[in-house]
Design an enzyme around this catalytic site. Sequence first.
Site, short mmCIF file in Angstrom:
data_model
loop_
_atom_site.label_atom_id
_atom_site.label_comp_id
_atom_site.label_asym_id
_atom_site.label_seq_id
_atom_site.Cartn_x
_atom_site.Cartn_y
_atom_site.Cartn_z
N ARG A 264 60.86 28.79 19.43
CA ARG A 264 61.48 27.72 20.21
C ARG A 264 61.96 26.63 19.24
NH1 ARG A 264 61.56 30.96 23.55
NH2 ARG A 264 60.95 30.86 25.75
N GLU A 295 70.93 23.13 27.26
CA GLU A 295 71.73 22.01 27.76
C GLU A 295 72.99 21.75 26.97
OE1 GLU A 295 69.26 18.58 28.00
OE2 GLU A 295 67.75 19.52 29.26
N HIS A 313 70.07 32.44 21.02
CA HIS A 313 68.87 33.04 21.60
C HIS A 313 69.11 34.49 22.01
CE1 HIS A 313 64.91 31.63 23.61
NE2 HIS A 313 64.81 32.89 23.29
#
Length: 352
Positions: A264, A295, A313
């Site tokens: 992360r 976002e 990701h």
Amino acid sequence: MQRVNVLSIQRISAEDRAKIEAVDPAIALTDAGGWYDGEIRETWPAFTTARYLSPGATGSGTREERDRLLAEAEVILGGWPFPLDLRARASRLKWFHQRPAGASNLLLGDLWGSRVVVTTSRGSGNTLAMAEYAMAGILHFAKGLHRAAVDRDAGVFDHRTYRPLLLEGKTACVVGAGGIGLDVGRLCAALGMRVVGTRRHPHPDQPLPPGFSELGGAGDLDRFLPESDFVVICCQWTPETTRLFDKDRFAAMKAGSVLINVARGEIVDEEALADALQRDHLRGAALDVYVGEFEHTPRSRLWSDPRVLITPHISSVSDQDRHGAINLFCDNLRAYLEGAPLRNVIDWERGY
């Protein structure tokens, strides 16, 4: 046995549905995958919905029908993103299982910290694909491949800037030697690298995992960093690991080392990383994650740096789906029906 209402709010295949229903005749499975897409589109950032929802998806059924499905559910199988007010609407909910491995995915919703038992698919994801991504990041910078794009844009080769490394004999540090980290260690060792690693609760009385020469606890990280040529972050994002890699940790890293992050973005202080790159302390960084990835795009200071490889990701994606979430869910469903303990229950204080 009394009927158990199981609701899937993520799309499942016919094969997965059959697996779940085969666990026990008492299971009444309702597949509502996609039904809540409209609500999710209204409540989640546009950047997230554009990535994870089908274009134009508005959901199915009326609000009353969706509320009824949640209100009747005893067990819910979910994914990401999910309805943020799920707990408030699911009054009979006893257990929620999320297909992703990261517990931090649930931080935004009202399940976090509740009395509902919540489990994750930790250790059952596409761990090998993620480990291969980590190896690709290691090789990308070890062989100086990041310089090829710079030279192409310049229209001339600068041979001396490549500085290729031989991986055999180099040291890789795996931060979080769980499902992903164990595969990373095994692949690094296969290339002749020395592998060390950390995990929250090491078991010194047990044999070392394949490929590892040393496995320590979280407190051993600072001892490993100065000797590690490559550092691969695979741990869960928790309060303890938030900005685990800050300016002090980057200063402790070996000069010319490479950082790989497949966990992360919040585990890394990105300003501190940019500073370490600016002073040429690091050779490079491969980041499949970044702060705020659901976002907005990455901060330009990192994305514009040729020594930083950033991807959206995708490390767990491959042409073969080896995700074991449904098998884990079915095993836990059997345990649930028998009143036995479930695997991968989130400890809210620990954070995973």
